[in-house]
Design a protein around this motif. Sequence first.
Motif, short mmCIF file in Angstrom:
data_model
loop_
_atom_site.label_atom_id
_atom_site.label_comp_id
_atom_site.label_asym_id
_atom_site.label_seq_id
_atom_site.Cartn_x
_atom_site.Cartn_y
_atom_site.Cartn_z
N VAL A 100 -5.40 6.05 -0.45
CA VAL A 100 -4.49 4.85 -0.18
C VAL A 100 -4.50 4.12 -1.49
O VAL A 100 -5.74 3.76 -1.86
CB VAL A 100 -5.11 4.02 1.10
CG1 VAL A 100 -4.32 2.83 1.08
CG2 VAL A 100 -4.75 4.65 2.41
N ALA A 107 -4.19 0.51 -3.01
CA ALA A 107 -3.76 -0.86 -2.46
C ALA A 107 -3.53 -1.81 -3.61
O ALA A 107 -4.43 -1.76 -4.74
CB ALA A 107 -5.18 -1.43 -1.82
N ARG A 141 1.02 -1.10 -0.06
CA ARG A 141 0.00 0.27 -0.13
C ARG A 141 0.90 1.31 -0.01
O ARG A 141 1.87 1.27 0.47
CB ARG A 141 -0.77 -0.01 1.11
CG ARG A 141 -1.91 -1.19 1.28
CD ARG A 141 -2.96 -1.03 2.19
NE ARG A 141 -3.80 -2.07 1.97
CZ ARG A 141 -5.24 -2.12 2.39
NH1 ARG A 141 -5.75 -1.08 3.02
NH2 ARG A 141 -5.80 -3.29 2.45
#
Length: 246
Positions: A236, A238, A179
């Motif tokens: 974020v 991912a 991440r």
Amino acid sequence: MVERATSFGSETGSYEKGRPEYPAEAVQWLLEPLPTGDRAVVDIGAGTGKLTRAVLALGSATVTAVDPDPQMLDALRGKTPGVETVTGTAEALPLDDASADAAVLGQAWHWVEPVAASAEIGRVLRPGGVLGLIWNVRDDRTEWVRRLTAIMHGSPAEEMIASNAVRVASPFGPLEEKRWEWTRTMTRAELHAMARSRSYLITAPEEEKDRVARGMDALFDELGLAEGGTLEMPYVTAAYRAVRGS
């Protein structure tokens, strides 16, 4: 789910304006297990081509863009001339056996049936090929972002990642995950475009679209986000990758 998964073509402008790009280091990480040199990559659920362009920017790769929506592929060709595009899905790829080194899906794996998609992508990849999955999701650890999500409703992608439910199947090995945290500078107009590009709103009745827009404007007024002003949206990224067995 099928209606929502195939709804994006009606909002290609909002999708291109409102959705963030992918961090270059995250896209590079997806393809890291491959040997250096020319690589044939398939971008599945390519949309307007944000991930396609990120892969091309790394160099030493050719990309075939696959999407079920001809409108999305039209938008992709307009932004990325010369890229081969084909209509298809992760479960039914109009591509030859063992014809690619990697397959990537940006903001897309939550729409597929993972066992069937893994088998079909495995057919198209050579042994040792890489399946890369990537999402940009808003960071709801920030209070005003949580409130924004409550107004807009959560997405299937956000639910999948929050519940650690990303899965692949044979012929792929175990998933690796990484991440990245970052921020995107956004205007009020870009935030509204981001909301309009989401399948929940695209398929919602007009009164629901109006309710969401009013709720967002009330939040932005409270935050002091004037027209022409900007704020920092925390994201974020991912990313997940798995290698095809021999």
